[in-house]
Scaffold this motif. Structure first.
Motif, PDB file in Angstrom:
ATOM      1  N   ALA A   1      -4.595  25.572  28.257  1.00  0.00           N
ATOM      2  CA  ALA A   1      -3.221  25.893  28.652  1.00  0.00           C
ATOM      3  C   ALA A   1      -2.902  27.358  28.375  1.00  0.00           C
ATOM      4  CB  ALA A   1      -2.231  24.984  27.934  1.00  0.00           C
ATOM      5  N   THR A   2      -3.422  27.905  27.279  1.00  0.00           N
ATOM      6  CA  THR A   2      -3.151  29.311  26.983  1.00  0.00           C
ATOM      7  C   THR A   2      -3.756  30.223  28.057  1.00  0.00           C
ATOM      8  OG1 THR A   2      -5.141  29.573  25.608  1.00  0.00           O
ATOM      9  CG2 THR A   2      -3.140  28.828  24.508  1.00  0.00           C
ATOM     10  N   LEU A   3      -4.923  29.843  28.578  1.00  0.00           N
ATOM     11  CA  LEU A   3      -5.539  30.634  29.638  1.00  0.00           C
ATOM     12  C   LEU A   3      -4.777  30.487  30.951  1.00  0.00           C
ATOM     13  CD1 LEU A   3      -9.347  30.069  28.979  1.00  0.00           C
ATOM     14  CD2 LEU A   3      -8.076  32.199  28.758  1.00  0.00           C
ATOM     15  N   ILE A   4      -4.351  29.278  31.274  1.00  0.00           N
ATOM     16  CA  ILE A   4      -3.582  29.064  32.504  1.00  0.00           C
ATOM     17  C   ILE A   4      -2.285  29.866  32.457  1.00  0.00           C
ATOM     18  CG2 ILE A   4      -2.298  27.341  33.842  1.00  0.00           C
ATOM     19  CD1 ILE A   4      -4.464  25.291  33.003  1.00  0.00           C
ATOM     20  N   GLU A   5      -1.597  29.823  31.321  1.00  0.00           N
ATOM     21  CA  GLU A   5      -0.346  30.570  31.177  1.00  0.00           C
ATOM     22  C   GLU A   5      -0.585  32.072  31.294  1.00  0.00           C
ATOM     23  OE1 GLU A   5       0.853  29.184  27.391  1.00  0.00           O
ATOM     24  OE2 GLU A   5       1.821  27.355  28.135  1.00  0.00           O
ATOM     25  N   GLY A   6      -1.623  32.561  30.626  1.00  0.00           N
ATOM     26  CA  GLY A   6      -1.921  33.988  30.692  1.00  0.00           C
ATOM     27  C   GLY A   6      -2.304  34.433  32.094  1.00  0.00           C
ATOM     28  N   ALA A   7      -3.071  33.591  32.790  1.00  0.00           N
ATOM     29  CA  ALA A   7      -3.479  33.920  34.157  1.00  0.00           C
ATOM     30  C   ALA A   7      -2.276  33.937  35.088  1.00  0.00           C
ATOM     31  CB  ALA A   7      -4.515  32.914  34.643  1.00  0.00           C
ATOM     32  N   ALA A   8      -1.370  32.965  34.933  1.00  0.00           N
ATOM     33  CA  ALA A   8      -0.169  32.924  35.767  1.00  0.00           C
ATOM     34  C   ALA A   8       0.718  34.142  35.502  1.00  0.00           C
ATOM     35  CB  ALA A   8       0.612  31.635  35.497  1.00  0.00           C
ATOM     36  N   GLU A   9       0.802  34.548  34.243  1.00  0.00           N
ATOM     37  CA  GLU A   9       1.609  35.720  33.890  1.00  0.00           C
ATOM     38  C   GLU A   9       1.023  36.983  34.522  1.00  0.00           C
ATOM     39  OE1 GLU A   9       3.072  38.155  29.882  1.00  0.00           O
ATOM     40  OE2 GLU A   9       2.221  36.134  29.715  1.00  0.00           O
ATOM     41  N   ALA A  10      -0.312  37.101  34.513  1.00  0.00           N
ATOM     42  CA  ALA A  10      -0.950  38.270  35.129  1.00  0.00           C
ATOM     43  C   ALA A  10      -0.657  38.314  36.621  1.00  0.00           C
ATOM     44  CB  ALA A  10      -2.458  38.237  34.884  1.00  0.00           C
ATOM     45  N   LEU A  11      -0.802  37.187  37.295  1.00  0.00           N
ATOM     46  CA  LEU A  11      -0.534  37.144  38.739  1.00  0.00           C
ATOM     47  C   LEU A  11       0.934  37.434  39.038  1.00  0.00           C
ATOM     48  CD1 LEU A  11      -2.647  34.041  39.851  1.00  0.00           C
ATOM     49  CD2 LEU A  11      -3.259  36.458  40.008  1.00  0.00           C
ATOM     50  N   ALA A  12       1.830  36.942  38.180  1.00  0.00           N
ATOM     51  CA  ALA A  12       3.260  37.165  38.397  1.00  0.00           C
ATOM     52  C   ALA A  12       3.612  38.648  38.320  1.00  0.00           C
ATOM     53  CB  ALA A  12       4.077  36.384  37.368  1.00  0.00           C
ATOM     54  N   GLY A  13       2.851  39.406  37.548  1.00  0.00           N
ATOM     55  CA  GLY A  13       3.099  40.838  37.425  1.00  0.00           C
ATOM     56  C   GLY A  13       2.272  41.673  38.380  1.00  0.00           C
ATOM     57  N   ASP A  14       1.715  41.021  39.421  1.00  0.00           N
ATOM     58  CA  ASP A  14       0.852  41.713  40.393  1.00  0.00           C
ATOM     59  C   ASP A  14      -0.377  42.325  39.732  1.00  0.00           C
ATOM     60  OD1 ASP A  14       2.401  41.118  42.651  1.00  0.00           O
ATOM     61  OD2 ASP A  14       3.719  42.824  42.284  1.00  0.00           O
ATOM     62  N   HIS A  15      -0.872  41.650  38.710  1.00  0.00           N
ATOM     63  CA  HIS A  15      -2.094  42.076  38.048  1.00  0.00           C
ATOM     64  C   HIS A  15      -3.218  41.097  38.375  1.00  0.00           C
ATOM     65  CE1 HIS A  15      -0.020  45.254  35.933  1.00  0.00           C
ATOM     66  NE2 HIS A  15       0.895  44.392  35.499  1.00  0.00           N
ATOM     67  N   SER A  16      -4.365  41.298  37.758  1.00  0.00           N
ATOM     68  CA  SER A  16      -5.568  40.535  38.105  1.00  0.00           C
ATOM     69  C   SER A  16      -6.039  39.652  36.950  1.00  0.00           C
ATOM     70  CB  SER A  16      -6.717  41.489  38.485  1.00  0.00           C
ATOM     71  OG  SER A  16      -6.387  42.278  39.595  1.00  0.00           O
ATOM     72  N   ILE A  17      -6.742  38.604  37.335  1.00  0.00           N
ATOM     73  CA  ILE A  17      -7.554  37.820  36.405  1.00  0.00           C
ATOM     74  C   ILE A  17      -8.974  38.359  36.559  1.00  0.00           C
ATOM     75  CG2 ILE A  17      -8.405  35.519  35.813  1.00  0.00           C
ATOM     76  CD1 ILE A  17      -5.930  34.438  37.437  1.00  0.00           C
ATOM     77  N   VAL A  18      -9.566  38.810  35.466  1.00  0.00           N
ATOM     78  CA  VAL A  18     -10.877  39.469  35.527  1.00  0.00           C
ATOM     79  C   VAL A  18     -11.861  38.698  34.648  1.00  0.00           C
ATOM     80  CG1 VAL A  18     -12.155  41.606  35.200  1.00  0.00           C
ATOM     81  CG2 VAL A  18      -9.723  41.698  35.809  1.00  0.00           C
ATOM     82  N   TYR A  19     -12.884  38.118  35.277  1.00  0.00           N
ATOM     83  CA  TYR A  19     -13.942  37.450  34.525  1.00  0.00           C
ATOM     84  C   TYR A  19     -15.037  38.447  34.168  1.00  0.00           C
ATOM     85  CZ  TYR A  19     -12.118  32.975  36.411  1.00  0.00           C
ATOM     86  OH  TYR A  19     -11.346  31.893  36.755  1.00  0.00           O
ATOM     87  N   CYS A  20     -15.594  38.297  32.980  1.00  0.00           N
ATOM     88  CA  CYS A  20     -16.760  39.090  32.592  1.00  0.00           C
ATOM     89  C   CYS A  20     -17.616  38.210  31.684  1.00  0.00           C
ATOM     90  CB  CYS A  20     -16.345  40.370  31.871  1.00  0.00           C
ATOM     91  SG  CYS A  20     -17.717  41.521  31.616  1.00  0.00           S
ATOM     92  N   CYS A  21     -18.858  37.948  32.099  1.00  0.00           N
ATOM     93  CA  CYS A  21     -19.697  36.962  31.427  1.00  0.00           C
ATOM     94  C   CYS A  21     -20.965  37.593  30.880  1.00  0.00           C
ATOM     95  CB  CYS A  21     -20.081  35.833  32.392  1.00  0.00           C
ATOM     96  SG  CYS A  21     -18.681  35.140  33.311  1.00  0.00           S
ATOM     97  N   GLU A  22     -21.449  37.072  29.772  1.00  0.00           N
ATOM     98  CA  GLU A  22     -22.699  37.557  29.193  1.00  0.00           C
ATOM     99  C   GLU A  22     -23.899  37.094  30.010  1.00  0.00           C
ATOM    100  OE1 GLU A  22     -25.111  37.471  24.916  1.00  0.00           O
ATOM    101  OE2 GLU A  22     -23.393  36.121  25.233  1.00  0.00           O
TER     102      GLU A  22
ATOM    103  N   ALA B   1      -9.914  25.131  36.776  1.00  0.00           N
ATOM    104  CA  ALA B   1      -8.635  24.744  36.169  1.00  0.00           C
ATOM    105  C   ALA B   1      -7.759  25.969  35.908  1.00  0.00           C
ATOM    106  CB  ALA B   1      -8.879  23.977  34.877  1.00  0.00           C
ATOM    107  N   ILE B   2      -8.370  27.068  35.469  1.00  0.00           N
ATOM    108  CA  ILE B   2      -7.588  28.292  35.186  1.00  0.00           C
ATOM    109  C   ILE B   2      -6.931  28.807  36.465  1.00  0.00           C
ATOM    110  CG2 ILE B   2      -7.736  30.706  34.493  1.00  0.00           C
ATOM    111  CD1 ILE B   2     -10.070  29.825  32.619  1.00  0.00           C
ATOM    112  N   THR B   3      -7.727  29.012  37.517  1.00  0.00           N
ATOM    113  CA  THR B   3      -7.167  29.615  38.724  1.00  0.00           C
ATOM    114  C   THR B   3      -6.267  28.647  39.480  1.00  0.00           C
ATOM    115  OG1 THR B   3      -9.273  29.115  39.836  1.00  0.00           O
ATOM    116  CG2 THR B   3      -8.947  31.355  39.037  1.00  0.00           C
ATOM    117  N   THR B   4      -6.644  27.376  39.503  1.00  0.00           N
ATOM    118  CA  THR B   4      -5.767  26.393  40.158  1.00  0.00           C
ATOM    119  C   THR B   4      -4.451  26.280  39.400  1.00  0.00           C
ATOM    120  OG1 THR B   4      -7.638  25.127  41.037  1.00  0.00           O
ATOM    121  CG2 THR B   4      -5.537  23.972  40.844  1.00  0.00           C
ATOM    122  N   GLY B   5      -4.542  26.156  38.078  1.00  0.00           N
ATOM    123  CA  GLY B   5      -3.322  26.043  37.278  1.00  0.00           C
ATOM    124  C   GLY B   5      -2.432  27.263  37.409  1.00  0.00           C
ATOM    125  N   ALA B   6      -3.043  28.455  37.415  1.00  0.00           N
ATOM    126  CA  ALA B   6      -2.252  29.687  37.535  1.00  0.00           C
ATOM    127  C   ALA B   6      -1.534  29.743  38.876  1.00  0.00           C
ATOM    128  CB  ALA B   6      -3.158  30.905  37.368  1.00  0.00           C
TER     129      ALA B   6
END
Length: 605
Positions: A298-319, A477-482
């Motif tokens: 839920a914390t990730l979904i909320e953060g992702a939705a907040e980023a999109l609401a501010g016209d910002h991006s969700i950025v994945y970076c994986c090892e 779940a993150i992107t769908t929820g956002a």
């Protein structure tokens, strides 16, 4: 015939657009539990079909005989075909088995479609034939697995026919042709495909080819199978990227990993398709059942939705590169699914296209063309690279595989005075899978640190599969929820999808009809399509457009925004007997960023 199962609404998620982010994750978990509720992946007939493919690959490869396996599909199906082919190829790399067992992928629209949907590519028989010809040559026994969750893609039907007939001759090449889909055969698309018309003029479509495979009498040179898990409707109606995609990933691994491990020998040579299916069932169950996972997600979904609401991006970076590919697949699906911008969700991959296509037989020229098309990369210390586009307000989601991992670009960025002072939101999503397939998820603010971590490299081939599946579920779940939180759904229906091919054109018309019906209103014959055409051409006079082929409508629609939301509002007003110009509705939609709010307002008007 009513709506096909893959396009129906799932009653579990009727109210998903008005619940909390934690509840969104729980509801998606209930939907994903249907993956193993018969007649889905638990069905004996489905498992027997998966085993048939595994046995064919293993038997044809006895004594080191060459076997070539190709998976083909459009959109999510093609991307997952690429992912599985790449992972299996990497597992074989450098072993004695590599020269005699090869895996290939075909995706409608070519490699560009891995990151961006290509207009009408899945409807092109010419491209389907050309693509299949690239893998048809040579004496190796050949398996073709066509993936179409909705049992609808012409690209797959045409290639299945090519696979049945390529290799015929005086000494025929052994071939196995398989179709994977999540609708029953009776719901496969019946629309004729011109390329499949017989010499006698008989029209044939996807359903006809499917029936041909189902009734084919096997011979030493040609056999067939249909893998057909009915996994119930998606959590969000209008896209099969989630449960349809997950069942694809599970089934492809269950069919193809065992013969790979058998060929490699060693401790995992006895792994069977049943072992793969059961391991994933345990892992998915643990993902959703563990205490605290819903709140963490839920914390990730909320953060992702907040980023999109501010016209910002969700950025994945994986090892790990496998996690990176799962992430960029998730990112690539958001524009056609939710009408989002191409940079709303993105993935930084060290090494870019060179790393993504490593081992897949691509030429330098092909990789250069992809670099110019989409900068799927990050280069440590390169301020001109893609990392320069990460800015304050973005949500950076790190997905480590070893405790304390921090990408080099972030270390370098934070070593500068400007980097230390910026407010960049960074969160680590840790996913761990042990030998018992127990899945643990942890979300922590920031990057690195010395606190205990649940993440670790998968200890076995089975746990690697479980990690791939669970990573996909978490990112979906993150992107769908956002996007749900941003109002991109109406109830559990997508209402801002991109009309980029004939399947989505029909789906858009069906969604218009269903939404209007859900409001207690009705449309006359052809009125849903009329509303869609008014929206596409931004005109109240569609008479000149009625004689145009659907391909022309798609070519116009794919370059526009908010086509479906505008069409839905036009249809609602039409059904209520109200008259309004298409431009007036379009102006309203474009000024209301939450599509759900605009549509609901008109429904109450």
């Amino acid at each position: 015939m009513g709506l096909r199962i893959t396009e129906q609404r799932n009653p579990i998620t009727d109210d998903i657009d008005i619940v909390t982010p934690a509840e969104i994750f729980r509801l998606l978990g209930k939907v994903d539990a249907q993956l193993y509720a018969s007649p889905s992946l638990a069905d004996p007939g489905v498992r027997a079909s998966i085993q048939r493919v595994a046995d064919w690959v293993a038997e044809q490869g006895e004594d080191g005989k060459p076997v070539s396996v190709t998976m083909g599909g459009a959109g999510t199906s093609g991307r997952l075909a690429y992912f599985v082919a790449r992972c299996l190829t990497e597992r074989l790399a450098g072993t004695d088995a590599a020269p005699s067992l090869s895996f290939h992928y075909l995706i409608a629209g070519g490699d560009r479609a891995l990151v961006r949907a290509q207009e009408s590519a899945e409807d092109s028989s010419v491209l389907a034939v050309q693509d299949y010809a690239r893998v048809a040559a040579g004496p190796a026994a050949k398996a073709y697995i066509g993936i179409s969750a909705g049992m609808s893609a012409p690209y797959v039907a045409v290639q299945a026919v090519e696979a049945m007939h390529q290799g015929e001759g005086e000494i025929p090449t052994p071939r196995h042709v398989c179709i994977f889909g999540c609708n029953p055969p009776s719901q496969a698309r019946a629309m004729p495909i011109e390329y499949l018309r017989t010499e006698g003029g008989e029209e044939r479509g996807f359903r006809d080819i499917l029936q041909e495979l189902l009734t084919l009498s096997p011979s030493p040179s040609l056999s067939s199978s249909v893998i057909n898990p009915i996994v119930a409707p998606e959590g969000i109606a209008g896209s099969s990227r989630m449960k349809g995609g997950t069942s694809t990933l599970i089934a492809m691994y269950a069919a193809l990993l065992p013969p790979v491990l058998q060929r490699l020998g060693g401790a995992e040579a006895s792994v069977t398709s049943e072992h793969v299916l059961d391991a994933v069932e345990r892992g998915v169950g643990a993902l959703y059942a563990a205490e605290g996972h819903a709140d963490a997600m839920a914390t990730l979904i909320e953060g992702a939705a907040e980023a999109l609401a501010g016209d910002h991006s969700i950025v994945y970076c994986c090892e790990d590169i496998d996690d990176s590919i799962v992430a960029f697949i998730d990112a690539s699906e958001c524009p056609p699914t939710f009408g989002s911008g191409w940079h709303d969700v993105k993935c930084l991959i060290e090494g870019g296209w060179d790393r993504v296509l490593e081992g897949m037989g691509k030429t330098e020229a092909e990789r250069d063309g992809l670099r110019d098309y989409h900068p799927l990369r990050y280069t440590s210390g390169d301020v001109e690279g893609e990392t320069a586009s990460v800015s304050e307000g973005d949500l950076v989601i790190l997905i480590p595989q070893t405790p304390g991992w921090v990408p080099q670009w972030l270390r370098e960025r934070r070593s500068t005075e400007a980097g230390r002072s910026e407010s960049l939101s960074v969160v680590s999503l840790e996913i761990g899978v042990d030998t018992d397939m127990d899945v643990r998820v942890s979300v922590r603010a920031g990057a690195g640190g010395d606190t205990p971590s649940v993440c670790c490299p998968p200890p076995s081939a089975l746990s690697a599969v479980v990690r791939h599946v669970c990573t996909k579920l978490c990112l979906n779940a993150i992107t769908t929820g956002a996007h749900i939180c941003r109002g991109k759904t109406l109830g559990n229906r997508m209402i801002d999808l991109s009309v980029s091919n004939s399947k989505l054109y029909v789906r858009a018309c069906n969604l218009i009809t269903e939404i209007v019906g859900g409001a207690g209103l009705t449309l006359g014959d052809g009125e849903a399509e009329a509303a869609l055409l008014r929206s596409i051409y931004i005109t109240d006079n569609i008479e000149p457009m009625l004689s145009l082929p659907v391909e022309d409508h798609i070519a116009k629609a794919v370059r526009m925004h908010k086509v479906l939301p505008v069409a839905v509002c036009l249809a609602l007003l039409q059904a209520k007997g109200e008259t309004v110009s298409v431009q007036g509705v379009r102006d309203t939609i474009l000024t209301e960023p939450v599509v759900r709010n605009a549509v609901k307002a008109l429904m109450k008007h």
